[in-house]
Design an enzyme around this catalytic site. Sequence first.
Site, mmCIF file in Angstrom:
data_model
loop_
_atom_site.group_PDB
_atom_site.id
_atom_site.type_symbol
_atom_site.label_atom_id
_atom_site.label_comp_id
_atom_site.label_asym_id
_atom_site.label_seq_id
_atom_site.Cartn_x
_atom_site.Cartn_y
_atom_site.Cartn_z
ATOM 1 N N ARG A 163 0.864 -1.179 0.000
ATOM 2 C CA ARG A 163 0.000 0.000 0.000
ATOM 3 C C ARG A 163 0.903 1.232 0.000
ATOM 4 O O ARG A 163 2.019 1.201 0.532
ATOM 5 C CB ARG A 163 -0.905 0.040 1.245
ATOM 6 C CG ARG A 163 -2.070 -0.939 1.216
ATOM 7 C CD ARG A 163 -3.120 -0.547 0.191
ATOM 8 N NE ARG A 163 -4.308 -1.391 0.232
ATOM 9 C CZ ARG A 163 -4.467 -2.506 -0.458
ATOM 10 N NH1 ARG A 163 -3.493 -2.943 -1.240
ATOM 11 N NH2 ARG A 163 -5.593 -3.202 -0.378
ATOM 12 N N GLU A 195 -4.230 7.556 -4.465
ATOM 13 C CA GLU A 195 -4.571 6.856 -5.704
ATOM 14 C C GLU A 195 -5.950 7.317 -6.155
ATOM 15 O O GLU A 195 -6.871 7.341 -5.329
ATOM 16 C CB GLU A 195 -4.573 5.339 -5.492
ATOM 17 C CG GLU A 195 -3.190 4.788 -5.217
ATOM 18 C CD GLU A 195 -3.167 3.268 -5.083
ATOM 19 O OE1 GLU A 195 -4.204 2.605 -5.361
ATOM 20 O OE2 GLU A 195 -2.123 2.731 -4.694
ATOM 21 N N HIS A 200 -1.431 0.612 -9.625
ATOM 22 C CA HIS A 200 -2.153 -0.422 -8.870
ATOM 23 C C HIS A 200 -2.803 -1.444 -9.812
ATOM 24 O O HIS A 200 -3.932 -1.905 -9.589
ATOM 25 C CB HIS A 200 -3.211 0.203 -7.949
ATOM 26 C CG HIS A 200 -3.436 -0.605 -6.697
ATOM 27 N ND1 HIS A 200 -3.789 -0.044 -5.501
ATOM 28 C CD2 HIS A 200 -3.359 -1.944 -6.454
ATOM 29 C CE1 HIS A 200 -3.919 -0.981 -4.581
ATOM 30 N NE2 HIS A 200 -3.662 -2.148 -5.138
#
Length: 314
Positions: A226, A255, A274
């Site tokens: 993360r 994000e 991601h």
Amino acid sequence: MTKTVTVLSGLIRPLVEARLPDWVEPRFFASKEEAMALAPEAEIGWFDMYDKRDMAAAITAATRMKWLNSIYAGVDGMPLDLLQTRGTVVTNGAGINAITIAEYVVMGMLTVAKGYREVVRAQDRREWLIESPGKVELYGSKALLLGYGAIGKLIEERLKGFAVDVTVVRRSAGPNTLTPDQWRARLGEFDWVILAVPATPETDHMIGAAELAAMKPTATLINIARGAVVDQEALVAALDAKQIAAAFLDVTTPEPLPADDVLWSLDNAHVTMHLSGRAQDKMFVRAAERFLDNLDRWHRGDSVEPRVDLSLGY
């Protein structure tokens, strides 16, 4: 027969609807509003939504829910304290994306080692390179792997095929293992530092200015955990100063990464949006199969898996 109200994301509907047992009363949602309306009746819930705040709101509204399922491996953003207080069982997507994420790590290492981004750019320019822009071999290099869950184990397995010397960080001692209080002192030994830890208060900013300064100047940081695991401001400074060689970042803070963020423009930062878990076509199929198996377990009174330890956050 009294049926069990089960509220599910419409995304999973095509894969499960025809296969649900007759004791389940399925209700599908296609929006946050529909999820919020259905949530109070749910005994079993699968409230996955892209916006974790919407997801948390629906979970909070599901006051009768006994079991929450999720395709996500990370449960950060969920109201874990509330779920624990309510005694809700939570199963997550641990391992569902492990294969593709482990492959992504290998891709990242090879991309950096062989300077492959420069090869792609040369093709775009229709320029025939005489020299390889990257001359590093994975063979014989040393990797520090933080996080030894389903993803970490598959990363280690794949890197052994490249003869990478892998050291893992975990709580229990073992061969090629460092404990959480040992790895920082050894950071300078590794060519690759790979982050595959869960997002918890303990792992928040575990890589900061001090850790980056302790790494080899030829080392690469790889983060498929993360964004919060890394102090991004410190990382930008380290990359800009060439304090470390590169960073391969599948995750960032925030994000999506804003278009004007400096990370985009750093030539030694590889930002992969991601996508690692999505670089496959089996994610929903695997999640559906696991959920259907768990429904049978739940009905029999057996344990559903993989169960999240709400006090640990993973």
